[in-house]
Design an enzyme around this catalytic site. Sequence first.
Site, PDB file in Angstrom:
ATOM      1  N   GLY A 180      39.038  46.399  41.050  1.00 61.37           N
ATOM      2  CA  GLY A 180      37.763  45.987  41.618  1.00 61.37           C
ATOM      3  C   GLY A 180      37.189  44.777  40.918  1.00 61.37           C
ATOM      4  CD1 TRP A 181      33.714  41.926  42.318  1.00 53.76           C
ATOM      5  CD2 TRP A 181      33.635  44.044  42.983  1.00 53.76           C
ATOM      6  NE1 TRP A 181      33.639  41.919  43.686  1.00 53.76           N
ATOM      7  CE2 TRP A 181      33.599  43.220  44.125  1.00 53.76           C
ATOM      8  CE3 TRP A 181      33.613  45.439  43.172  1.00 53.76           C
ATOM      9  CZ2 TRP A 181      33.522  43.723  45.422  1.00 53.76           C
ATOM     10  CZ3 TRP A 181      33.541  45.944  44.461  1.00 53.76           C
ATOM     11  CH2 TRP A 181      33.492  45.081  45.566  1.00 53.76           C
TER      12      TRP A 181
ATOM     13  CD  GLN B 113      37.781  44.006  44.609  1.00 44.32           C
ATOM     14  OE1 GLN B 113      38.973  44.160  44.350  1.00 44.32           O
ATOM     15  NE2 GLN B 113      37.003  45.013  44.948  1.00 44.32           N
TER      16      GLN B 113
ATOM     17  CE1 TYR C 263      32.612  51.106  48.059  1.00 41.77           C
ATOM     18  CE2 TYR C 263      34.648  49.852  48.198  1.00 41.77           C
ATOM     19  CZ  TYR C 263      33.667  50.607  48.808  1.00 41.77           C
ATOM     20  OH  TYR C 263      33.734  50.841  50.166  1.00 41.77           O
TER      21      TYR C 263
ATOM     22  CB  CYS D 154      32.241  58.984  52.986  1.00 44.19           C
ATOM     23  SG  CYS D 154      33.598  58.040  53.722  1.00 44.19           S
TER      24      CYS D 154
ATOM     25  CG  ASP E 260      41.455  49.328  36.358  1.00 42.64           C
ATOM     26  OD1 ASP E 260      41.894  50.067  37.259  1.00 42.64           O
ATOM     27  OD2 ASP E 260      40.241  49.079  36.221  1.00 42.64           O
TER      28      ASP E 260
ATOM     29  CG  LEU F  45      46.686  43.866  46.711  1.00 42.22           C
ATOM     30  CD1 LEU F  45      47.180  44.729  47.873  1.00 42.22           C
ATOM     31  CD2 LEU F  45      47.764  42.880  46.304  1.00 42.22           C
ATOM     32  CB  SER F  46      40.113  41.590  46.687  1.00 47.62           C
ATOM     33  OG  SER F  46      38.963  40.816  46.956  1.00 47.62           O
TER      34      SER F  46
END
Length: 449
Positions: free
Chosen positions: A213-214, A238, A172, A399, A209, A234-235
């Site tokens: 992310g994932w 994920q 992402y 974006c 890292d 923080l997820s």
Amino acid sequence: MVQPKGRALSPAAQISISLLEEIFGGIECRRFAVRLWDDTVWGQNPSEPLPASLVLRHPGALRRVFLKPSEVNFAECYIHDDVDMEGDIADFLSVGDILLNQKISLTKKASLARHLLKLPVKDERDHTDHDGGRPKLFGVEHSMERDKKAVTHHYDLSNEFYRLWLDRNMVYSCAYFASPAEDLDSAQVRKLDFLCRKLRLQRGEKLLDIGCGWGGLIRHAVRNYGVEALGITLSQPQADLANERIHADGLADRCRVEMLDYRDLNRPEGFDKIVSVGMVEHVGRDRMDEYFGTMYRLLKRGGAFLNHGIGDLSDRPLKKKKGFIRTYVFPDSDLPSLPEIFRTAEAHHFEGRDMESLREHYALTLRHWVQRLEDRREEAISEVGEATYRAWRLYMAGCAWWFSNGHISIYQSLFVKQAANGESGVPLMRSDWYDARPTTLSLHSVAGG
């Protein structure tokens, strides 16, 4: 104007047509027609139809959109289906930018308001917070507690939703394209390898890292460069999926993801290399000192820190209020400029060694994401609801437009923490960063999961 045969225009339709002439008639770059709720079409030559259509869903739609014009209100009218955008959503964005920034006299504003107030309000939709709605955040901005809520609002949406339109590694962040025609999966593999080569990863080194992310980058680095890697996010969703993929790839002895704030990370032994991709935007200007101070503390002498993040360009229009993205999608996000990044990093004794802008690459990436999301529209709506689908379609298309038009950029900045003898560990030339190695990597060998 194209009007259905045998049907007279209603008073609301007549007023709307007049308003459309007033609002859009003089905009030369407009590439869309407007279709009313009764199938009347304004602004289209039947022999030369335009590629996109703005759809007014009910007689009060223009009143809802233009009585209190703002970026957030325009977005909400689309998110909550007062209006729809059919065709390439980019065709609407330049016109929206013109409308928001044009200077209108008080006399014209008063005239528009009088006509808008003649439109009905009975069909006006209640724009309450629901799927795709504004997050409810409390506490001090960029405190640990509030940052976690802001991050989970965005990243905990649904792993399955992201899987619909990201590449197979679920990266992402912007890809790295050899040409505009290259597919997204190949370009993302190239980007992962590019990061590893810029860091000059060596077998046995310890890689951190931040905002992983994932886990696509650390899995790639462990598999192809023989490092040991820790990713933090923080997820929780994920972290769970990242660790699931790590185990499936047989990398769990050298690689893992933890749910952890970077400010809580304490590893006295340090890391040989640190990478942060798409995370600095969440830090906040008031926390930049803390961010770079933490990176310097965690990095071993002679190590490298690669910071990859979106930043302001000098031509970015000044915003007096929070726009749609900060209101709905990325709460509390803050885009530092490149001088701010380097000034803060050097204040914490980092030596800046390289900077590269990937602005065009991110515009390409976002266009891929928008197209892939639109291609999976029904599945996305089933997973997160139509309001959220619309918010994300608008956010990513917007974006892409901002990157393409030079308002924001994406920077890869390489910093080193010099060894005691002053050595940087950076090569005399960059040739090994840009060799052909990524094209020899097997796309399937890095996909995993």
